[in-house]
Enzyme design. Sequence first.
Site, PDB file in Angstrom:
ATOM      1  N   ASN A   1      32.953  44.898  37.443  1.00 23.03           N
ATOM      2  CA  ASN A   1      34.081  45.558  36.805  1.00 23.03           C
ATOM      3  C   ASN A   1      33.811  45.938  35.359  1.00 23.03           C
ATOM      4  O   ASN A   1      32.867  46.653  35.087  1.00 23.03           O
ATOM      5  CB  ASN A   1      35.350  44.712  36.996  1.00 23.03           C
ATOM      6  CG  ASN A   1      36.227  45.266  38.115  1.00 23.03           C
ATOM      7  OD1 ASN A   1      36.431  46.464  38.193  1.00 23.03           O
ATOM      8  ND2 ASN A   1      36.727  44.405  38.984  1.00 23.03           N
TER       9      ASN A   1
ATOM     10  N   ARG B   1      30.384  49.266  48.224  1.00 22.16           N
ATOM     11  CA  ARG B   1      30.666  50.527  47.526  1.00 22.16           C
ATOM     12  C   ARG B   1      30.548  50.318  46.032  1.00 22.16           C
ATOM     13  O   ARG B   1      30.650  49.190  45.537  1.00 22.16           O
ATOM     14  CB  ARG B   1      32.072  51.027  47.862  1.00 22.16           C
ATOM     15  CG  ARG B   1      33.188  50.122  47.335  1.00 22.16           C
ATOM     16  CD  ARG B   1      34.534  50.823  47.351  1.00 22.16           C
ATOM     17  NE  ARG B   1      35.613  49.912  47.003  1.00 22.16           N
ATOM     18  CZ  ARG B   1      36.008  49.640  45.747  1.00 22.16           C
ATOM     19  NH1 ARG B   1      35.395  50.171  44.719  1.00 22.16           N
ATOM     20  NH2 ARG B   1      37.011  48.809  45.519  1.00 22.16           N
TER      21      ARG B   1
ATOM     22  N   ASP C   1      39.635  42.571  34.952  1.00 21.03           N
ATOM     23  CA  ASP C   1      39.212  43.765  35.698  1.00 21.03           C
ATOM     24  C   ASP C   1      38.491  44.717  34.747  1.00 21.03           C
ATOM     25  O   ASP C   1      37.430  44.391  34.244  1.00 21.03           O
ATOM     26  CB  ASP C   1      40.473  44.361  36.368  1.00 21.03           C
ATOM     27  CG  ASP C   1      40.148  45.300  37.494  1.00 21.03           C
ATOM     28  OD1 ASP C   1      39.123  45.987  37.425  1.00 21.03           O
ATOM     29  OD2 ASP C   1      40.943  45.389  38.451  1.00 21.03           O
TER      30      ASP C   1
HETATM   31 CA    CA Z   1      38.223  47.640  38.587  1.00 24.12          CA
END
Ligand code: CA
Length: 292
Positions: free
Chosen positions: A149, A101, A199
């Site tokens: 990310n 995804r 992230d």
């Molecule tokens: Ca993320």
Amino acid sequence: MPERSVPEAVVSPGVELGEGPAWDDRRGVLVWVDIWAGRVHAYDPRSGLDEAVDVGQPVGAAVPRESGGYALAVQDGFALLDPDGTVTSVAKVEDDIPGNRMNDGKCDRHGRFWAGTMAADQRPGAGALYRLDPDLSVTTVLTDVTISNGLAWSLDDTTMYFIDTPTQGVDAFDYDAVTGELENRRRVIDVPEEAGSPDGMALDEEGLLWVALFGGGAIRRYSPDGGLEGVVELPATKTTSCAFAGPDLDDLYITSAHERLSAEELAGQPLAGALFRHRPGVRGLPTERFGG
Ligand code: CA
């Protein structure tokens, strides 16, 4: 210098996997997503209200679109969300790979929407980074990505920063702003494992990077040469991303998650999954819109 403040939860109780904060200056709302729920949220700091739209499939990022509405990075690729709530697919990406995804995404200053993929089982190298240009063409920019990310572009628009989470750091590329091409990949920031997993990220007006640390309950401010310049601690360990927002771009909004926390862990961090706001004492750059 804007004043500082401690982080406060502005949307709580939280969501399972909050992500992708972006400032929509036209509506004056902070747009963010709850990935697995397939919901695009809009938080209005004037009213304090948060509203969400269901887009019908997992959504990793929503970015304001120049012609109105939003461009989305969804499970099956890139899509557009019209102001009336209609979702239209514009480019399939890895829709033939079960479990993959789209994840985090962001636009550069030239209206191009960059977003990458990951496998549900986080299989190494199963993802890639893509670029959706304003003409709706898609280019594969990087392969052999595991969890695509954070993205950011330097103030002088000659460098792109990218986070592939399991690599525990931030890489830089020479970036051609005219063509969108990348070359000369190198590591610029190493994040120690005990601090959490890098992230999402945002760039401030001084050219420094604010990196969310999943599992670390913090945002760290780094200079692009790797120096640690500051830490903002959050009362939620799964800190996922951050973005500068507000009319003066002096608020830092921070998303978080409660996915896979045990009942005991959740009891210890009741604000997990909340949307937080922090005034860091430095302004950020505007959210760029998708030009298509
Ligand atoms: Ca993320």
